[in-house]
Each structure stands twice: as structure tokens, then as C-alpha cells.
Design an enzyme around this catalytic site. Structure first.
Site, PDB file in Angstrom:
ATOM      1  N   LYS A 179      28.490 -25.681  35.723  1.00 13.63           N
ATOM      2  CA  LYS A 179      28.449 -24.564  34.800  1.00 13.63           C
ATOM      3  C   LYS A 179      27.658 -24.917  33.531  1.00 13.63           C
ATOM      4  O   LYS A 179      27.256 -24.043  32.785  1.00 13.63           O
ATOM      5  CB  LYS A 179      29.883 -24.204  34.343  1.00 13.63           C
ATOM      6  N   GLY A 180      27.464 -26.203  33.293  1.00 12.60           N
ATOM      7  CA  GLY A 180      26.966 -26.663  31.999  1.00 12.60           C
ATOM      8  C   GLY A 180      25.635 -26.092  31.569  1.00 12.60           C
ATOM      9  O   GLY A 180      25.377 -25.939  30.379  1.00 12.60           O
ATOM     10  N   GLU A 190      19.088 -28.479  34.221  1.00 11.45           N
ATOM     11  CA  GLU A 190      20.348 -29.176  33.935  1.00 11.45           C
ATOM     12  C   GLU A 190      20.629 -29.161  32.438  1.00 11.45           C
ATOM     13  O   GLU A 190      19.715 -29.037  31.624  1.00 11.45           O
ATOM     14  CB  GLU A 190      20.210 -30.630  34.399  1.00 11.45           C
ATOM     15  N   ASP A 191      21.896 -29.310  32.086  1.00  9.38           N
ATOM     16  CA  ASP A 191      22.250 -29.397  30.668  1.00  9.38           C
ATOM     17  C   ASP A 191      21.981 -30.786  30.107  1.00  9.38           C
ATOM     18  O   ASP A 191      21.409 -30.934  29.040  1.00  9.38           O
ATOM     19  CB  ASP A 191      23.722 -28.994  30.443  1.00  9.38           C
ATOM     20  N   ASP A 246      22.878 -37.978  31.986  1.00 15.63           N
ATOM     21  CA  ASP A 246      23.617 -39.043  31.306  1.00 15.63           C
ATOM     22  C   ASP A 246      23.452 -40.324  32.134  1.00 15.63           C
ATOM     23  O   ASP A 246      22.476 -41.055  31.960  1.00 15.63           O
ATOM     24  CB  ASP A 246      25.073 -38.556  31.195  1.00 15.63           C
ATOM     25  N   LYS A 250      20.375 -38.660  27.781  1.00 21.28           N
ATOM     26  CA  LYS A 250      21.125 -39.722  27.086  1.00 21.28           C
ATOM     27  C   LYS A 250      20.770 -41.043  27.757  1.00 21.28           C
ATOM     28  O   LYS A 250      21.519 -41.552  28.584  1.00 21.28           O
ATOM     29  CB  LYS A 250      22.615 -39.425  27.258  1.00 21.28           C
ATOM     30  N   PHE A 295      29.181 -38.181  22.792  1.00 16.40           N
ATOM     31  CA  PHE A 295      29.657 -37.134  23.689  1.00 16.40           C
ATOM     32  C   PHE A 295      29.465 -35.790  22.998  1.00 16.40           C
ATOM     33  O   PHE A 295      29.949 -35.575  21.884  1.00 16.40           O
ATOM     34  CB  PHE A 295      31.134 -37.338  24.056  1.00 16.40           C
ATOM     35  N   VAL A 296      28.708 -34.915  23.644  1.00 15.80           N
ATOM     36  CA  VAL A 296      28.358 -33.641  23.013  1.00 15.80           C
ATOM     37  C   VAL A 296      29.004 -32.463  23.741  1.00 15.80           C
ATOM     38  O   VAL A 296      29.255 -32.514  24.945  1.00 15.80           O
ATOM     39  CB  VAL A 296      26.816 -33.438  22.964  1.00 15.80           C
ATOM     40  N   ASP A 355      30.847 -28.864  28.004  1.00 16.89           N
ATOM     41  CA  ASP A 355      32.281 -28.774  27.768  1.00 16.89           C
ATOM     42  C   ASP A 355      32.943 -30.122  27.541  1.00 16.89           C
ATOM     43  O   ASP A 355      32.395 -31.170  27.871  1.00 16.89           O
ATOM     44  CB  ASP A 355      32.972 -28.127  28.968  1.00 16.89           C
ATOM     45  N   ARG A 407      32.316 -24.587  25.666  1.00 14.90           N
ATOM     46  CA  ARG A 407      31.026 -24.181  26.272  1.00 14.90           C
ATOM     47  C   ARG A 407      30.360 -23.064  25.479  1.00 14.90           C
ATOM     48  O   ARG A 407      29.145 -22.928  25.490  1.00 14.90           O
ATOM     49  CB  ARG A 407      31.247 -23.694  27.712  1.00 14.90           C
TER      50      ARG A 407
HETATM   51  P1  IMP Z   1      25.597 -37.817  34.843  1.00 11.13           P
HETATM   52  O1  IMP Z   1      25.884 -37.656  36.314  1.00 11.13           O
HETATM   53  O2  IMP Z   1      26.384 -38.959  34.257  1.00 11.13           O
HETATM   54  O3  IMP Z   1      24.150 -37.879  34.502  1.00 11.13           O
HETATM   55  O4  IMP Z   1      26.209 -36.576  34.117  1.00 11.13           O
HETATM   56  C1  IMP Z   1      25.823 -35.294  34.358  1.00 11.13           C
HETATM   57  C2  IMP Z   1      26.903 -34.299  34.020  1.00 11.13           C
HETATM   58  O5  IMP Z   1      27.973 -34.872  33.252  1.00 11.13           O
HETATM   59  C3  IMP Z   1      26.329 -33.212  33.168  1.00 11.13           C
HETATM   60  O6  IMP Z   1      25.817 -32.170  33.955  1.00 11.13           O
HETATM   61  C4  IMP Z   1      27.510 -32.780  32.334  1.00 11.13           C
HETATM   62  O7  IMP Z   1      28.229 -31.789  32.991  1.00 11.13           O
HETATM   63  C5  IMP Z   1      28.363 -34.029  32.206  1.00 11.13           C
HETATM   64  N1  IMP Z   1      28.137 -34.728  30.930  1.00 11.13           N
HETATM   65  C6  IMP Z   1      27.479 -35.890  30.724  1.00 11.13           C
HETATM   66  N2  IMP Z   1      27.446 -36.225  29.427  1.00 11.13           N
HETATM   67  C7  IMP Z   1      28.103 -35.233  28.775  1.00 11.13           C
HETATM   68  C8  IMP Z   1      28.384 -34.980  27.376  1.00 11.13           C
HETATM   69  O8  IMP Z   1      28.027 -35.717  26.445  1.00 11.13           O
HETATM   70  N3  IMP Z   1      29.080 -33.838  27.143  1.00 11.13           N
HETATM   71  C9  IMP Z   1      29.497 -32.972  28.106  1.00 11.13           C
HETATM   72  N4  IMP Z   1      29.232 -33.174  29.398  1.00 11.13           N
HETATM   73  C10 IMP Z   1      28.552 -34.285  29.732  1.00 11.13           C
END
Ligand code: IMP
Length: 181
Positions: free
Chosen positions: A45-46, A101-102, A105, A133, A154-155, A161, A167
């Protein structure tokens, strides 16, 4: 038992985000086909708020589609396990596809998305993320369009969310977790 206090501080203001989203829209418009419709994938949903704003800055024909993934299950650390919660309703074989994507990370979610969608035979597959990030990278993923590279914080807000909350904030803020009385 102590109550948990959450505080959100401004990190990226709404007008700063809006300006950058318009720029990314122009960058994408300049780099994609103007004759073949671009399949723009909203990762639920992000990225829903970013997606809604971004597509209005794309001056090319588009098909808008939605893909649901779940990775964090209410925590702030990636478990590494990504689950598909809603699949695309469109065949992307032979199509130009842009994943929106939002945040990238650890990169685990994007790596899973790229592998899953690549297997379906798109003509091209590109990635646009509002936030990156890099400090927490666990896998390398190619990012074609990046809105902002951010610190290891963490944002929340603008679609992002914490435990399904925040959100709807119009800006992006950092979360501080404290223990109150
Ligand atoms: P990754 O798989 O670790 O790259 O993370 C991807 C997903 O984790 C994103 O689509 C977000 O939904 C969530 N996420 C990662 N970092 C944050 C953050 O700082 N705030 C909120 N959601 C996050």
C-alpha cells in the site's frame, strides 16, 4: 506498564515532495516510449499516494495496475520474507513496465518484485522509488528513478506507515520512539 510515545518530526515537507515528484514525472516522460502505453505498477500500500501524484505528471499513454506485497508485518525491520497479497490484473508479457515503490531499504522487496515480474517476460522493466535508504542495503537492485536518497531513519507519511498508521500524512516525517509514563 509504560506507554509507548511516538513522535513524528518533519523530514520532507509536502511542497518539497511535490516539486520532486513533478521532476521525476518529467524524467520518466523523457525516457519512455510515447507510442506504446507504459504499464505503471503501484506497489500497495505504501506507494499509493506517490503513485497517484506521479502518474499525473506522466505525459505518455499509461495503463495503471496494482500489486500488493507485504514485507514488514507491523515492525520496523525487514524480515526478508515477501508475500504477494494482490496480483496484477494485466498480462505484462512484451510490455514496457515501470514499478513504482515508496522506499527501497534493504532491497529485498524490490529484488523479489523484479524477479517475479521479470519471469513474466516484459519488454522492459524499470524501477522508480520515491525514497532510497542505502545505509541498510542487503541486496543490490537497479534503480532507474529515485526521488530522494535518505539517511538511516524510519520514515512515515505520504503513504508510508508504522503499524498501518500515518499513511495519510501529507509530508514525510521521521519517527521517534520513546517511553512515557
Ligand atoms: P525493503 O524490502 O527492506 O527494501 O523494504 C521495502 C518496504 O519496507 C517498503 O516498501 C516499505 O513498505 C517498508 N519500509 C522500509 N523502510 C521503511 C521506513 O522507513 N518507513 C516505513 N516503511 C518502510
Amino acid at each position: 506498564m509504560a506507554e509507548i510515545n511516538e513522535q513524528v518530526s518533519n523530514y520532507l515537507a509536502a511542497d518539497v515532495i511535490a516539486q520532486r515528484v513533478a521532476q521525476i514525472g518529467a524524467e520518466i516522460t523523457a525516457q519512455v516510449s510515447t507510442t506504446r502505453p507504459l504499464v505503471v505498477v503501484c506497489v500497495l500500500k505504501g506507494s499509493v499516494i506517490f503513485f497517484a501524484d506521479l502518474v499525473r505528471h506522466l505525459n505518455v499513454p499509461t495503463n495503471l495496475v496494482f500489486l500488493g506485497v507485504s514485507s514488514y508485518a507491523g515492525a520496523t525491520e525487514s524480515s526478508g520474507a515477501v508475500r504477494l497479497t494482490h496480483d496484477l490484473t494485466l498480462d505484462i508479457a512484451g510490455r514496457d513496465v515501470l514499478i513504482v515503490e515508496d522506499i527501497v531499504d534493504t532491497g529485498l522487496t524490490m529484488s523479489y518484485l523484479l524477479e517475479t515480474l521479470r519471469a513474466r517476460g516484459p519488454k522492459s522493466l524499470r524501477v522508480c522509488t520515491l525514497l532510497h535508504k542505502p545505509a541498510r542495503k542487503r541486496v543490490d537492485v537497479p534503480l532507474d528513478f529515485v526521488g530522494f536518497t535518505i539517511d538511516d531513519v524510519f520514515v512515515v507519511g505520504y503513504g508510508l506507515d508504522y503499524d498501518e498508521r500515518y499513511r495519510n500524512l501529507p509530508f514525510i516525517g521521521t519517527m521517534q520512539f520513546g517511553h512515557g509514563a
